[in-house]
Write a protein that holds these residues in place. Structure first.
Motif, PDB file in Angstrom:
ATOM      1  N   LEU A 197      50.613  36.068  32.313  1.00  0.00           N
ATOM      2  CA  LEU A 197      49.991  34.868  32.868  1.00  0.00           C
ATOM      3  C   LEU A 197      49.741  33.827  31.783  1.00  0.00           C
ATOM      4  CD1 LEU A 197      47.431  36.484  35.354  1.00  0.00           C
ATOM      5  CD2 LEU A 197      49.500  35.222  35.950  1.00  0.00           C
ATOM      6  N   LEU A 198      49.279  34.285  30.606  1.00  0.00           N
ATOM      7  CA  LEU A 198      49.041  33.354  29.513  1.00  0.00           C
ATOM      8  C   LEU A 198      50.343  32.742  29.019  1.00  0.00           C
ATOM      9  CD1 LEU A 198      46.339  35.342  27.481  1.00  0.00           C
ATOM     10  CD2 LEU A 198      45.980  33.464  29.097  1.00  0.00           C
ATOM     11  N   ASP A 199      51.417  33.558  28.975  1.00  0.00           N
ATOM     12  CA  ASP A 199      52.725  33.046  28.554  1.00  0.00           C
ATOM     13  C   ASP A 199      53.265  32.013  29.537  1.00  0.00           C
ATOM     14  OD1 ASP A 199      52.638  34.650  26.341  1.00  0.00           O
ATOM     15  OD2 ASP A 199      53.915  36.228  27.181  1.00  0.00           O
ATOM     16  N   MET A 200      52.875  32.125  30.808  1.00  0.00           N
ATOM     17  CA  MET A 200      53.300  31.154  31.811  1.00  0.00           C
ATOM     18  C   MET A 200      52.642  29.795  31.599  1.00  0.00           C
ATOM     19  SD  MET A 200      53.386  33.159  35.453  1.00  0.00           S
ATOM     20  CE  MET A 200      54.703  34.291  35.892  1.00  0.00           C
ATOM     21  N   GLY A 201      51.613  29.780  30.770  1.00  0.00           N
ATOM     22  CA  GLY A 201      50.912  28.519  30.520  1.00  0.00           C
ATOM     23  C   GLY A 201      49.600  28.385  31.247  1.00  0.00           C
ATOM     24  N   VAL A 202      49.142  29.468  31.902  1.00  0.00           N
ATOM     25  CA  VAL A 202      47.847  29.422  32.583  1.00  0.00           C
ATOM     26  C   VAL A 202      46.749  29.490  31.523  1.00  0.00           C
ATOM     27  CG1 VAL A 202      46.350  30.514  34.281  1.00  0.00           C
ATOM     28  CG2 VAL A 202      48.832  30.571  34.591  1.00  0.00           C
ATOM     29  N   GLU A 203      45.742  28.653  31.655  1.00  0.00           N
ATOM     30  CA  GLU A 203      44.656  28.609  30.685  1.00  0.00           C
ATOM     31  C   GLU A 203      43.868  29.919  30.682  1.00  0.00           C
ATOM     32  OE1 GLU A 203      43.983  26.421  28.449  1.00  0.00           O
ATOM     33  OE2 GLU A 203      45.551  25.009  29.069  1.00  0.00           O
ATOM     34  N   PRO A 204      43.497  30.420  29.490  1.00  0.00           N
ATOM     35  CA  PRO A 204      42.772  31.691  29.402  1.00  0.00           C
ATOM     36  C   PRO A 204      41.491  31.722  30.224  1.00  0.00           C
ATOM     37  CG  PRO A 204      43.519  31.021  27.230  1.00  0.00           C
ATOM     38  CD  PRO A 204      43.808  29.876  28.151  1.00  0.00           C
ATOM     39  N   PHE A 205      40.746  30.601  30.268  1.00  0.00           N
ATOM     40  CA  PHE A 205      39.487  30.614  31.015  1.00  0.00           C
ATOM     41  C   PHE A 205      39.733  30.778  32.521  1.00  0.00           C
ATOM     42  CE2 PHE A 205      40.596  26.137  31.342  1.00  0.00           C
ATOM     43  CZ  PHE A 205      40.127  25.755  32.586  1.00  0.00           C
ATOM     44  N   LEU A 206      40.895  30.294  33.008  1.00  0.00           N
ATOM     45  CA  LEU A 206      41.213  30.476  34.427  1.00  0.00           C
ATOM     46  C   LEU A 206      41.560  31.936  34.726  1.00  0.00           C
ATOM     47  CD1 LEU A 206      43.389  27.299  35.153  1.00  0.00           C
ATOM     48  CD2 LEU A 206      41.039  27.742  35.896  1.00  0.00           C
ATOM     49  N   VAL A 207      42.312  32.571  33.813  1.00  0.00           N
ATOM     50  CA  VAL A 207      42.669  33.985  33.998  1.00  0.00           C
ATOM     51  C   VAL A 207      41.410  34.845  33.962  1.00  0.00           C
ATOM     52  CG1 VAL A 207      43.967  35.935  33.065  1.00  0.00           C
ATOM     53  CG2 VAL A 207      44.957  33.638  33.006  1.00  0.00           C
ATOM     54  N   SER A 208      40.562  34.650  32.971  1.00  0.00           N
ATOM     55  CA  SER A 208      39.375  35.498  32.803  1.00  0.00           C
ATOM     56  C   SER A 208      38.396  35.345  33.964  1.00  0.00           C
ATOM     57  CB  SER A 208      38.677  35.180  31.480  1.00  0.00           C
ATOM     58  OG  SER A 208      38.153  33.867  31.496  1.00  0.00           O
ATOM     59  N   SER A 209      38.321  34.164  34.541  1.00  0.00           N
ATOM     60  CA  SER A 209      37.348  33.929  35.612  1.00  0.00           C
ATOM     61  C   SER A 209      37.864  34.327  36.990  1.00  0.00           C
ATOM     62  CB  SER A 209      36.928  32.456  35.631  1.00  0.00           C
ATOM     63  OG  SER A 209      38.068  31.620  35.818  1.00  0.00           O
ATOM     64  N   SER A 210      39.166  34.479  37.155  1.00  0.00           N
ATOM     65  CA  SER A 210      39.714  34.750  38.489  1.00  0.00           C
ATOM     66  C   SER A 210      40.250  36.171  38.653  1.00  0.00           C
ATOM     67  CB  SER A 210      40.836  33.762  38.808  1.00  0.00           C
ATOM     68  OG  SER A 210      41.907  33.906  37.891  1.00  0.00           O
ATOM     69  N   LEU A 211      40.760  36.776  37.591  1.00  0.00           N
ATOM     70  CA  LEU A 211      41.427  38.083  37.700  1.00  0.00           C
ATOM     71  C   LEU A 211      40.400  39.203  37.857  1.00  0.00           C
ATOM     72  CD1 LEU A 211      44.254  39.375  37.659  1.00  0.00           C
ATOM     73  CD2 LEU A 211      44.000  39.668  35.181  1.00  0.00           C
ATOM     74  N   LEU A 212      40.530  39.983  38.950  1.00  0.00           N
ATOM     75  CA  LEU A 212      39.634  41.112  39.207  1.00  0.00           C
ATOM     76  C   LEU A 212      40.172  42.406  38.610  1.00  0.00           C
ATOM     77  CD1 LEU A 212      38.731  40.510  42.963  1.00  0.00           C
ATOM     78  CD2 LEU A 212      37.318  39.999  40.971  1.00  0.00           C
ATOM     79  N   ALA A 213      41.476  42.675  38.834  1.00  0.00           N
ATOM     80  CA  ALA A 213      42.057  43.936  38.378  1.00  0.00           C
ATOM     81  C   ALA A 213      43.566  43.849  38.452  1.00  0.00           C
ATOM     82  CB  ALA A 213      41.551  45.099  39.229  1.00  0.00           C
ATOM     83  N   VAL A 214      44.210  44.774  37.732  1.00  0.00           N
ATOM     84  CA  VAL A 214      45.668  44.905  37.776  1.00  0.00           C
ATOM     85  C   VAL A 214      45.994  46.369  38.013  1.00  0.00           C
ATOM     86  CG1 VAL A 214      47.845  44.503  36.600  1.00  0.00           C
ATOM     87  CG2 VAL A 214      45.887  43.009  36.124  1.00  0.00           C
ATOM     88  N   LEU A 215      46.760  46.634  39.051  1.00  0.00           N
ATOM     89  CA  LEU A 215      47.228  47.994  39.351  1.00  0.00           C
ATOM     90  C   LEU A 215      48.694  48.087  38.965  1.00  0.00           C
ATOM     91  CD1 LEU A 215      46.603  50.788  40.787  1.00  0.00           C
ATOM     92  CD2 LEU A 215      47.688  49.773  42.807  1.00  0.00           C
ATOM     93  N   ALA A 216      49.007  48.907  37.955  1.00  0.00           N
ATOM     94  CA  ALA A 216      50.403  49.126  37.571  1.00  0.00           C
ATOM     95  C   ALA A 216      50.876  50.432  38.189  1.00  0.00           C
ATOM     96  CB  ALA A 216      50.535  49.184  36.051  1.00  0.00           C
ATOM     97  N   GLN A 217      52.142  50.499  38.578  1.00  0.00           N
ATOM     98  CA  GLN A 217      52.638  51.717  39.189  1.00  0.00           C
ATOM     99  C   GLN A 217      54.115  51.943  38.914  1.00  0.00           C
ATOM    100  OE1 GLN A 217      51.660  50.564  43.372  1.00  0.00           O
ATOM    101  NE2 GLN A 217      53.819  50.967  43.794  1.00  0.00           N
ATOM    102  N   ARG A 218      54.499  53.199  39.023  1.00  0.00           N
ATOM    103  CA  ARG A 218      55.890  53.641  38.940  1.00  0.00           C
ATOM    104  C   ARG A 218      56.108  54.696  40.015  1.00  0.00           C
ATOM    105  NH1 ARG A 218      55.487  50.254  35.648  1.00  0.00           N
ATOM    106  NH2 ARG A 218      56.384  50.087  33.566  1.00  0.00           N
TER     107      ARG A 218
END
Length: 543
Positions: free
Chosen positions: A403-424
């Motif tokens: 998300l940060l590499d896409m250019g989204v500001e860090p404060f927007l990511v930190s304030s909006s992201l709840l969790a990430v579920l990775a799977q295989r």
């Protein structure tokens, strides 16, 4: 069969109304079978070829021969009152008929089983239909039959149908039709592994590929550009959606058909195989009024199925749930679903903008592919919406960096992201032939498990030999391994500092975060999968 490619099951093909089979069989003094044995139909001495009896005729009358010898023929039917159909078989076989009664669905399964078993015969018939030198002329003639004829017994139509029937019966997720210099190869992907199924002469390549393209509604004259299409089928009472992709190669068009069994989809969050602690955390997150939950993993790792299960779990009349997808894989009752169409500039971003004007409570975006979509999704979460989406990253911590590499500001990511579920997805051990053994300390350490904390050393490896339940592979079916990264205050602070994904993961592990490999290790000790499968599907980058 119509030229639209719609394969109807025998149940859908008949207009008869059938009484309760068991009571009718009892009244007529006939045997009723809840389940038919594997059919071994006798050869027809009069008509020679069995295909039509196990094809259009059988579908019409829901009647099919399933066995017999020189003295009699065993016929299964769902309509024992249809004496005319039984008499036709008696005349055809010139032998007495023994009738057993069963359900329409069992007749459907028997017909499909017979036609699938005849696939190798179709291959032989194709190869022997003419000399190799005039194969192109034969293929061109077959192309006319395919496009203009409704005859279900056209050789190429039968052959393609047999491929699809066989793929469905063997739980194949993909069918590959691959042209080479002198052959056309057919392969199935079962439980993530490709297997050779058939190899045909080059002369039949054009006809087979044309048939598939017609079924998918593609332009058969265009052979220079990639094309995408879909086929909707009903096989043995199951709705199967097939996504078709063609690409031009050096030796002709290559086709991949992805099979999606709509009736067999696991849309219950409790059945996803998520470990209890991760499942409890995910369920708690789904009750949040706003924020973003991301599911990550490579193509084919089950991300969309997980999202659908989450939506099904929270789907209630008092919630307005809307999705924008590419494509819509399952139709969910009570949820508004939209499919993107880049040809008319209807993208994820434009679809998401439109959704936000529809007063949604929950939004699902099929995939975050670009900065615009990411920013709109984040703004939606910050304005009171729960947003679910997918992202292509190797692990959960990698989603933050992406998300940060896409250019989204860090404060927007930190304030909006709840969790990430990775799977295989890993292959499940076949319960009929798996072999027990004592797992070693080295294997435990590779699975990020402490040997000192393991009370039982019992694990399993795939069995060897010709096990009919798993076709000798030692595996049958697949299950997910997961890691759930909860974004707490410490991680939010690290996101604001733009730290790398490894630092985020190591920080989470110190506070009890379980990685993909550790989750896989627990499933190895539970006897569900093997050490090799988990090691192949995950990587250890904890320092």
């Amino acid at each position: 069969m119509s030229t639209s490619g719609e394969i109807q099951s025998p149940i859908g093909a008949s207009s008869h109304s059938f009484p309760q089979g068991k009571s009718l069989a009892s009244t007529l003094g006939m045997v009723y079978l809840d389940q038919l044995p594997e059919p071994v139909p006798p050869r027809n001495p009069v008509r020679g070829d069995f295909d039509r009896i196990a094809g259009s005729w059988g579908r019409q009358f829901l009647t099919v021969p399933i066995g017999g010898d020189d003295t009699h023929v065993v016929v299964a039917t769902a309509d024992p009152l249809n004496v005319e159909a039984i008499d036709q078989l008696r005349v055809c076989y010139e032998r007495p008929i023994k009738v057993v009664v069963t359900s329409p669905s069992e007749i459907t399964k028997a017909i499909n089983s017979i036609r699938t078993s005849l696939m190798s015969d179709k291959s032989s018939n194709l190869s022997n239909s003419g000399k190799k030198d005039d194969g192109d002329d034969f293929a061109n003639q077959l192309k006319i039959d395919v496009t203009d004829s409704d005859d279900d017994d056209a050789p190429i139509i039968r052959y393609v149908n047999a491929i699809i029937f066989k793929a469905s019966s063997e739980r194949a997720s993909d069918v590959h039709i691959e042209p080479y210099e002198d052959r056309l190869k057919v392969r199935f992907r079962v439980d993530g592994v490709l297997y050779d199924v058939a190899s045909e002469e080059k002369g039949f390549q054009a006809a087979i590929i044309s048939r598939v393209k017609i079924m998918a509604g593609l332009n058969i004259a265009e052979k220079r550009l990639p094309q995408d299409g879909r086929i909707g089928l009903k096989i043995a009472g199951k709705e199967v959606d097939i996504r078709v992709s063609t690409v031009p190669t050096q030796f002709g068009e290559r086709i991949v058909m992805r099979l999606l069994d709509k009736t067999g989809a696991v849309l219950d969050i409790q059945q996803l195989g998520v470990e209890k602690r991760n499942l409890d955390g995910l369920v708690k997150l789904l009750s949040k009024p706003n924020g973003i939950i991301l599911v990550t993993g490579p193509t084919g790792s089950g991300k969309t199925t997980t999202l659908y299960a989450c939506l099904s779990y929270i789907n209630k009349p008092d919630l307005n749930i809307l999705t924008v997808e590419d494509p819509i894989e399952y139709q969910l009752d009570g949820i508004g679903q939209m499919q993107v169409n880049p040809k008319i500039d209807f993208t994820f971003a434009s679809g998401l903008r439109a959704i936000l004007r529809q007063d949604p409570d929950v939004v699902m975006v099929g995939e975050i592919r670009d900065t615009e979509t990411a920013e709109i999704a984040i703004q939606a979460s910050l304005t009171g919406h729960l947003v679910l989406s997918t992202l292509h990253t190797n692990d959960s911590a990698g989603a933050v960096s992406r998300l940060l590499d896409m250019g989204v500001e860090p404060f927007l990511v930190s304030s909006s992201l709840l969790a990430v579920l990775a799977q295989r997805l890993v292959r499940k051990l076949c319960s009929h032939c798996r072999v027990p053994y004592e797992i070693s300390d080295e294997e435990l350490r590779e699975l990020i498990l402490d040997p000192a904390e393991i009370t039982s050393r019992l694990a399993y490896r795939p069995g060897s030999g010709a096990c009919p339940h798993c076709q000798g592979s030692g595996y049958s079916g697949r299950l997910g391994i997961h890691e759930l990264l909860l974004i707490d205050d410490e991680l939010r602070s690290q996101i604001l500092q733009r730290v790398d994904s490894n630092t985020i993961k190591n920080s989470a592990v110190r506070r009890g975060f379980a990685t993909l490999r550790a989750d896989g290790g627990r499933k190895v000790l539970a006897g569900l999968t093997s050490v090799e499968e988990v090691l192949l599907a995950s990587h250890d980058d904890i320092s």
